[in-house]
Design a protein around this motif. Sequence first.
Motif, short mmCIF file in Angstrom:
data_model
loop_
_atom_site.label_atom_id
_atom_site.label_comp_id
_atom_site.label_asym_id
_atom_site.label_seq_id
_atom_site.Cartn_x
_atom_site.Cartn_y
_atom_site.Cartn_z
N GLN A 20 25.26 27.24 34.04
CA GLN A 20 24.78 28.52 33.51
C GLN A 20 25.30 29.68 34.36
OE1 GLN A 20 22.56 29.09 30.68
NE2 GLN A 20 23.49 27.08 30.39
N ILE A 21 25.53 29.42 35.62
CA ILE A 21 26.04 30.48 36.51
C ILE A 21 27.53 30.69 36.24
CG2 ILE A 21 26.49 31.06 38.94
CD1 ILE A 21 23.84 29.66 39.62
N ILE A 22 28.30 29.61 36.34
CA ILE A 22 29.73 29.67 35.96
C ILE A 22 29.94 28.66 34.84
CG2 ILE A 22 32.13 29.54 36.72
CD1 ILE A 22 31.23 29.91 39.59
N PRO A 23 29.97 29.13 33.60
CA PRO A 23 30.19 28.18 32.50
C PRO A 23 31.65 27.75 32.43
CG PRO A 23 29.62 30.40 31.68
CD PRO A 23 29.81 30.51 33.16
N PRO A 31 36.77 24.60 34.45
CA PRO A 31 35.53 23.84 34.27
C PRO A 31 34.31 24.70 34.59
CG PRO A 31 36.51 23.35 36.40
CD PRO A 31 37.46 24.30 35.71
N LEU A 98 18.56 32.29 42.24
CA LEU A 98 19.86 32.51 41.59
C LEU A 98 20.86 33.28 42.46
CD1 LEU A 98 19.23 32.96 37.76
CD2 LEU A 98 20.04 30.98 39.02
N PRO A 99 20.43 34.37 43.14
CA PRO A 99 21.41 35.03 44.02
C PRO A 99 21.95 34.08 45.09
CG PRO A 99 19.47 36.43 43.73
CD PRO A 99 19.16 35.11 43.07
N THR A 102 24.22 31.56 43.42
CA THR A 102 25.45 32.20 42.95
C THR A 102 26.42 32.38 44.12
OG1 THR A 102 24.19 33.36 41.25
CG2 THR A 102 26.37 34.25 41.76
N PHE A 103 25.91 32.87 45.25
CA PHE A 103 26.75 33.07 46.43
C PHE A 103 27.44 31.75 46.82
CE2 PHE A 103 27.18 33.06 51.09
CZ PHE A 103 27.96 34.19 51.28
N TYR A 106 29.91 30.43 44.07
CA TYR A 106 31.20 31.15 44.04
C TYR A 106 32.12 30.65 45.16
CZ TYR A 106 29.64 34.75 40.64
OH TYR A 106 29.21 35.41 39.52
N ILE A 107 31.53 30.45 46.33
CA ILE A 107 32.36 29.98 47.46
C ILE A 107 32.93 28.60 47.16
CG2 ILE A 107 32.28 29.17 49.87
CD1 ILE A 107 30.43 31.48 50.50
N TYR A 109 33.19 26.94 44.23
CA TYR A 109 34.00 26.82 43.00
C TYR A 109 35.42 27.36 43.21
CZ TYR A 109 35.07 27.55 37.98
OH TYR A 109 35.63 27.54 36.72
N TYR A 110 35.50 28.54 43.82
CA TYR A 110 36.82 29.19 43.89
C TYR A 110 37.71 28.66 45.01
CZ TYR A 110 35.65 32.09 40.00
OH TYR A 110 35.35 32.50 38.72
N GLN A 111 37.18 27.71 45.79
CA GLN A 111 38.10 27.08 46.75
C GLN A 111 38.58 25.72 46.24
OE1 GLN A 111 35.64 27.31 50.26
NE2 GLN A 111 35.11 25.15 50.20
#
Lengths: 154, 536
Positions: A20-23, A31, A98-99, A102-103, A106-107, A109-111
């Motif tokens: 739900q945070i990063i669909p 993904p 959620l904050p 999310t933090f 993001y770390i 997922y994007y690595q």
Amino acid sequence: MTKDVLTDEQRRNFAALLNQIIPSCPERSLPGAGEAGVGADIETSFATSPELRLVVEPGLAAFQSLLTSASAGRIDDLAPEQLATLVAELQSQQPALLPTLTFHAYISYYQKPEVQEALGIPPRPPHPEGYEMEPFDDALLETVQKRPKLYRPA
Amino acid sequence: MSEAPVDVVIIGAGASGAALAWSLADTKMNILCLEQGDWVKAEDYPGSGDDWEARQFTDFGFSPNQRGRDEDYPVNDSESPIHTSMFNAVGGSTILYAAHFPRLHPSDFRTKTLDGVGEDWPIDYQQLAPYYDTNERMMGVSGLAGDPAYPAKTPPPLPPLPLGKLGETLAGGFNKLGWHWWPSDSAIASQDYEGRAGCINAGTCLVGCPHGAKGSSDVTYWPDAIRQGVRIKTHCRVREITVDENGMADSVIYYDADGNEQRQRAEIVVMACNGIGTPRLLLNSVSKQFPNGLANRSGLVGKNLMFHPYGLVRGIFEEPLEGYKGATGCCIISKEFYETDTARGFKRGYSFEMLRGMGPVFTALSGMGSGHIPIGAQHHDGYAQLFDRTAGMVVICEDLPEESNSITLDPDLKDSNGIPAPKVNYRLSENSRAMLDHGVARGREVLEAAGAIDCMTEAPLQPAGWHLMGTARMGDDPERSVVNSWGRSHDVRNLFIIDGSIFVTAGGVNPTNTIQALTLHIADTIKERLATLFDD
Ligand SMILES: Cc1cc2nc3c(=O)[nH]c(=O)nc-3n(C[C@H](O)[C@H](O)[C@H](O)COP(=O)(O)OP(=O)(O)OC[C@H]3O[C@@H](n4cnc5c(N)ncnc54)[C@H](O)[C@@H]3O)c2cc1C
Ligand code: SF4
């Protein structure tokens, strides 16, 4: 806490929450965060980050009880809109969850190399290969070079 | 326990400690450096791991409070809008620095005479120029001769770093407005240099350079100094400097790697702990002769703390900029608004320095903070709008010295050895605020001229307390300064201070080239005066 803190069911629910945070985004070959294994990374971080665990563990428990009242705990039975409503309810009950997630999501997922590849950058750390670049081109400086001195003598 | 006496003890192995050790090495004096941190090995750096961006939030963070390593001492910066950034290791804060390496301008040494603010320095640009030359050679500076913002100077030893698509886009913005810009002088080897590998544009400079291209002082000055016989003892944290009955420094007391208290006697004590560590140690060195802290008869130890207040301006562009390629901080500098123009509503001025784009993780976090990247269905659209489409700059403002901006000892907070931690007491002056506002507005103009469709700004930038200056300043008058024009304490004739503490004013550029040039000047003066070093 070891990586085995969460039960399989909790992990499945956690993954759904992360999605739900990063669909997922099939057009971009990306993904969802849950599918990408972000949940496992966050669970591993519990060992070194007790503050993270203090927020996530009760947050997941609250999510579990919301799920139980909505669908007898079975996340797969929920329609996407119902899941979104549940997440909104979770946000009002557990404002820090959620904050924080999310933090960390993001770390993590994007690595991930598969995400970086889908973004169009080399899916590897910057070292030791580095990147090619063209050398500096003096022509860009033509106007600046014609300027009189800018400094004040002192 | 007491160690055999040495001729010179240097406290701190960072930018200034390394330069002094190298310069004094040819005297063949017995020189020992005590450093609270360790060597950082190539494999310790995050740049070769998938988590290299994430480690900026943990063991390679800018703030010692965030890292919390054993060698870090805490800093209470809760009452300052700007938080302290530094690193504690052989190499000091140059382990993390961006390696922007500009010189001060001639006017920076004469702010009182020219603009009626700050104080004049007891030395000038011309006196420092040969030391800048030596330092740029030793640190391996890349750059381009002919910048009209400076008097003629010796060309840097290496050609400039590449600008890349991002840099060329920003240069286009400056050219459209007719404003000054120049490729940055960077202590990053653009080609193989003196045993160091040339930069491979990997862009992890702010968490250290595993490639050895960035000139941190552990790979520039230290190897040569050690070859010549200087010794470093790591994991040794100095608690205080003691004085004899004549008021001369006679030893330093430190905790070794096992936490045992040790005493090191020395003929000369040199402080190189940076603009926060040095006043902390002086204030903690209390004796009958110096009840208010060592070398503090002027009352100015810890006072006149200057940061450079930073503004951040980032633009969003429609085209990809390949901003993940290239040295992080070193690309273009602009001095369009550096010298005083009172019509702008403030005295003195600022530089612009261009930043590369953000890596994938920082893009996400920055977009989370600015609201551009939401969670849920719109996430990927928001991310695609930012990723590899941002370019920007920092505005580096000259801070003026004010006695109320200071370092004191925190009454409660202590490091792992029980030594009182420093407290930062700092407020942004009206002059700095006006300068920041001006810089951020002009920064937007450049980005728009370069094609930005939207801008994000932050000023002052909270973590930007990385330039630490002024807290033990130099001067000719012992009532108004802590050290003389060659770094010797007015009060203690065998105590020298060489780090950023001795700055009189801050200028509007990164300080390390000047810190090290001053250090080389101090070292040369020590060598010239060895026979009469402690005379009045
Ligand atoms: C993220 C970041 C980016 C930066 N970018 C730039 C840039 O682009 N350009 C630029 O010019 N500058 C930059 N700087 C600043 C630059 O790193 C400093 O100006 C420079 O390193 C200061 O040199 P110094 O010798 O005064 O202190 P430091 O290099 O900080 O060294 C001080 C040393 O003293 C040691 N020490 C302190 N107290 C004790 C004690 N009690 N006992 C034993 N050892 C002690 C510390 O461990 C440390 O190693 C940056 C800094 C940071 C953190
Ligand atoms: S960009 Fe160059 S200096 Fe920076 S980390 Fe990579 S190789 Fe080192």
